[in-house]
Design a protein around this motif. Structure first.
Motif: not given
Length: 358
Positions: A51-71
């Motif tokens: 699927q096109a755009g899959f890497a962008d989807r992964v990056d969005k979720v990875a950023q959300a995971a990093a925000t949770y970890g920092q909080s």
């Protein structure tokens, strides 16, 4: 009493402030966690499809995971650095009085002087001496009353000291518990940092599955057709192979299992030309008096299927055959395995174990 009330009130105010601060920080990381888990629920399922755009989807979720970890890490560290306020200071008596032993010594000395004077002039008939002796007798009575009052005060002081000592002991123990709690929170924050880093690596590996989409729309009729990768449901599981492959072990603390309890388990799985291959080595705790062999070894192999649960054939070092199922756990670093081995006397023949990725 006023000082003691102040300490209690200050402690209550401190506790309320800490609870309010903790609640605010807790709401922050809980909100971040919800945002992460709800960002793209179908991400892993779609990783098997091109699927096109899959890497962008992964990056969005990875950023959300990093925000949770920092909080979460920030919340744990802030909780560990909370100020204990008045609880950190030793309890002290509100009154600073002359020690009872000094007062008693004074009364004893003065009583002896007065009694000596009375005795010296006890037979003197002079009217002036008689009046003076009567004054001394009144002074002796007053000193006796003072001595009784000092003794009563001494008893009251002893009664007051015991609760204060007990309170100070409790305070010291509470402060020590807080120190242990702070240490545990700091350690938990470090674990959270490592977990966040692991999630980052996981999403990096997941993004590597994204297809390279050509921007060209021209087709060369003389070119050979491009090789088609396996589609979902054709030998490709609905989640990344990394959820099955790697080295796994049974956690030493709070491990989950059904059947005989594992003492240790080492499992290694790898992919080879469309198949999963691996080896199992474990030792189990058997019932008291059992003569069965607690050690189990087997190799396993089987084709990769489109099912979430991968079922492989196994063969033990003694030649017994059976099956083993690999079931990805709720977290990326958990793998549940269930094996059944054809009955062979003296050997472990079945178990269900949750393993942790090394």
């Amino acid at each position: 009493m006023i000082g003691r009330k102040y300490s209690v009130c200050a402690g209550i105010a401190l506790t309320c402030g800490v609870i309010l601060l903790a609640q605010t920080s807790r709401d922050t990381y809980r909100s971040a966690y919800a945002t992460w888990r709800q960002a793209d629920p179908n991400l892993e399922r779609d990783s098997a499809a091109k699927q096109a755009g899959f890497a962008d989807r992964v990056d969005k979720v990875a950023q959300a995971a990093a925000t949770y970890g920092q909080s979460r890490s920030a919340f744990l560290r802030a909780s560990a650095s909370a100020n204990l306020g008045p609880l950190a200071q030793p309890f002290k008596p509100d009154l600073d009085l002359l020690p009872n032993r000094d007062l008693q010594a004074f009364v004893t000395t003065e009583t002896k002087v007065v009694e000596a004077s009375i005795k010296r002039f006890e037979s003197d008939k002079d009217p002036g001496i008689i009046q003076w002796r009567q004054a001394l007798e009144r002074e002796r009575a007053a000193l006796g009353s003072l001595g009784t009052a000092i003794s009563d005060r001494q008893a009251a002081t002893l009664k007051a000291v015991a609760p204060l000592a007990a309170a100070e002991t409790s305070r010291t123990e509470a402060v020590a518990k807080y120190a242990q709690f702070d240490g545990a929170l700091t350690e938990a924050a470090g674990i959270m940092d490592r977990e966040s880093a692991a999630w980052g690596q996981y999403y990096k590996a997941l993004a590597a599955l994204a297809p390279v989409v050509s921007m060209s729309t021209s087709v060369n009729p003389n070119s050979a057709p491009a090789a088609r990768g396996p589609a979902a449901g054709e030998g490709v599981p609905p989640i990344p192979l990394a959820r099955y492959t790697g080295t796994w072990s049974f956690p030493a603390v709070a491990g989950l299992f059904s059947g005989p309890k594992p003492e240790f388990v080492d499992l290694a799985v790898h992919e080879d030309n469309g198949q999963l291959k691996g080896s199992f080595y474990g030792r189990f705790t058997l019932p008291p008096g059992s003569r069965n062999d607690p050690v189990l070894r087997f190799d396993m192999i089987g084709p990769i299927t489109s099912s979430r649960t991968q079922k492989l054939n196994l063969e033990t070092t003694e030649g017994a055959k059976g099956t083993v199922e690999l079931i990805p756990g709720g977290a990326f670093n958990l793998l549940e395995i269930t094996f059944h081995i054809d009955s062979k006397p003296g050997k472990v023949d079945q178990a269900d174990i949750v393993l942790l990725k090394k």
